[in-house]
Design an enzyme around this catalytic site. Structure first.
Site, short mmCIF file in Angstrom:
data_model
loop_
_atom_site.label_atom_id
_atom_site.label_comp_id
_atom_site.label_asym_id
_atom_site.label_seq_id
_atom_site.Cartn_x
_atom_site.Cartn_y
_atom_site.Cartn_z
N SER A 294 0.81 -1.22 0.00
CA SER A 294 0.00 0.00 0.00
C SER A 294 0.84 1.26 0.00
O SER A 294 0.52 2.24 -0.69
CB SER A 294 -0.95 0.00 1.20
OG SER A 294 -1.83 -1.09 1.15
N HIS A 345 0.07 4.83 4.29
CA HIS A 345 -0.55 5.42 3.10
C HIS A 345 -0.07 6.86 2.87
O HIS A 345 0.39 7.20 1.77
CB HIS A 345 -2.07 5.40 3.25
CG HIS A 345 -2.64 4.02 3.22
ND1 HIS A 345 -3.98 3.76 3.36
CD2 HIS A 345 -2.05 2.80 3.06
CE1 HIS A 345 -4.19 2.45 3.29
NE2 HIS A 345 -3.03 1.86 3.13
#
Length: 515
Positions: A294, A345
């Site tokens: 991610s 993220h």
């Protein structure tokens, strides 16, 4: 006279586009209407040239209403804060009634950021209006010669072709921006991730915390001990089928676009720096055992945003709004959903943006910015690592450490389970009963029954409903200390907490009573 107006239409379009670097937004040869645009900082200057005649002022008003609708569409594409429209009519005669009112400069739809200038180039006032147009555009006034009608007719075809050639050349240049490389590394990374997922599924399961830690997931206590390689290795591990599916789909879509834009040589540092900065942010702010690509994938979002900084207009004309919408939705989803690693993220997004600024886009060089971005990457990475090391208490969530410790117990690595509990207990305040229970099991496995007994009793004192501790304590009283009455009492207590527990029934029955 139609030839003369048509000549000036194409002559103006050619001069503004080729000599002053305006680009074509819209072109309709049949209607002889063309929209040209040039950007300067946050303002887009648009020239709309229209070869048409009006008998009445109301016809101009009607055309301007259509123009306003088109301007709204154009503004979304250009994404400029300010828009200055130069609406130029080229005709033989002006309207017969009073039309000066509609030619005044004004703001469209009472929007101060959209200004409309109107120019009417008829046969009599063409020179004066043309002078005003170029003055308003801050361009040097052209020296158009007055050719004969035959020369005008011959020139029209040449001017049309020069505009088409210029427009086609710029179109190809834009296409080349999106096709610099091939997504070879994207496919290779997908293959590596899928292979690792298969290996982990085969050797304990991708949702098993112990297996993830053993194969290199981000595990903060191990990183504190010097296992920094986990920041990279965790990028190739995924937790469950849904996780690997969503991440590989995102990598396929985003990776293909970014690698085509930047080329494979630039793509590699963008991907890994995004993943590494994301992993360091996760280490600094999130205690959970973590894995997944991610951070690197958000780094690819950062690369697309940097592309938008360099090619702002092209970005919004093509992929811009889709990228922003998807990114905003993903960040919003991450915020509202539990167990999502927001540090990874957002860190990946920042890392990817800085990495893109460092390598820059093909055929673009800005050594000062690139070196500055490299320095900033180093500062951010070092800062996150330093913060994580100096806030180590944040890394010891009791439930997580107990989960990892339980994995070691299942594999008879009792010393590791005990070590995990020993390190976590001084740093945690909640759910410590879990850690005492895990450590008690570790001591039990090492046959240090007095230590195990003390830990089970401590777990019970912290959580009177910890029925597993009652069961294990009962077993020690029954099998080690031969204290049958105490063993029976503890087993019954466990059964009262969990009436369906088979182990409690078994102990009670072994002590000669009915469960």
């Amino acid at each position: 006279m139609y030839i003369e107006e048509s000549y000036y239409f194409w002559r103006l379009a050619s001069d503004i586009m080729i000599n002053h670097e305006f680009e074509v937004l819209q072109l309709d040869e049949n209607k002889e209407e063309i929209w040209l645009e040039r950007r300067d900082k946050n303002t887009s200057y648009v020239v709309r040239l229209s070869h048409q005649s009006f008998d009445w002022a109301n016809q101009i008003k009607q055309d301007q209403r259509l123009l306003e609708q088109n301007v709204n569409r154009v503004k979304k594409v250009l994404a400029s804060r300010k828009l200055v429209i130069h609406n130029v009519y080229i005709a033989q005669y002006p309207p017969v009634d009073d039309w000066e009112e509609v030619s005044k400069t004004r703001n469209l739809n009472q929007n101060k950021n959209i200004t409309l200038h109107t120019f009417y180039l008829d046969h009599m006032g063409r020179a004066e209006e043309m002078k005003k147009l170029y003055h308003t555009l801050s361009l040097p006034e052209p020296d158009f010669q007055q050719p004969s009608e035959m020369e005008m007719e011959q020139m029209i075809g040449y001017l049309q072709q020069s505009i088409k050639n210029n427009h086609e050349r710029k179109r190809k240049e834009r296409q080349e921006i999106f096709a610099f490389g091939k997504p070879i590394l994207t496919y290779l990374l997908i293959a590596i991730n899928l292979i690792m997922f298969t290996i982990i599924e085969w050797n304990g399961g991708s949702t098993d915390t112990y297996t993830l830690v053993e194969y290199g997931a981000k595990y903060n206590p191990a990183i504190i001990d010097g296992e920094w390689w986990r920041i990279v290795s965790s990028m190739f591990l995924h937790i469950g089928f849904l996780h690997i599916t969503l991440n590989m789909l995102a990598l396929y879509v985003l990776g293909s676009v970014v690698e085509r834009m930047y080329g494979s040589i630039r793509f590699l540092p963008i991907y890994f720096i995004g993943g590494i900065v994301g992993g360091l942010a996760s280490f600094a702010f999130t205690p959970n055992v973590a894995a997944g690509a991610s951070g690197a994938i958000y780094g690819l979002f950062g690369a697309l945003l940097f592309f938008g900084v360099v090619y702002r207009k092209l970005f919004f004309q093509t992929i811009g709004m889709n990228v922003i919408i998807i990114l905003v939705l993903n960040i919003g989803f991450s915020i509202v959903m539990p167990q999502v690693d927001n540090g990874a993220h957002l860190g990946g997004l920042l890392g990817g943006f800085l990495a893109s600024s460092m390598v820059h886009l093909p055929r673009n060089k800005a050594w000062g910015r690139q070196l500055g971005s490299l320095a900033l990457i180093a500062v951010v990475a070092a800062g996150l690592g330093y913060y994580g090391l100096n806030h180590s208490d944040n890394h010891y969530d009791a439930a997580i450490q107990a989960q990892v410790g339980s994995g070691y117990l299942q594999n008879d690595e009792f010393d590791k389970a005990i070590d995990i509990a020993n390190r976590a207990l001084p740093r945690t305040e909640e759910n410590n009963d879990l850690l005492y229970f895990v450590r008690g099991n570790g001591y039990y496995g090492q046959k240090e029954y007095e230590k195990a007994k003390a830990d089970y009793q401590k777990a019970i004192s912290l959580n009177a409903n910890r029925f597993e501790a009652y069961i294990n304590l009962s077993i020690i009283y029954r099998d080690v200390e031969q204290n049958q009455s105490e063993a029976l009492k503890l087993a019954k207590k466990a059964q009262s907490i969990d009436p369906g527990n088979e182990k409690a029934k078994e102990i009670i029955q072994s002590l000669g009573e009915s469960g």
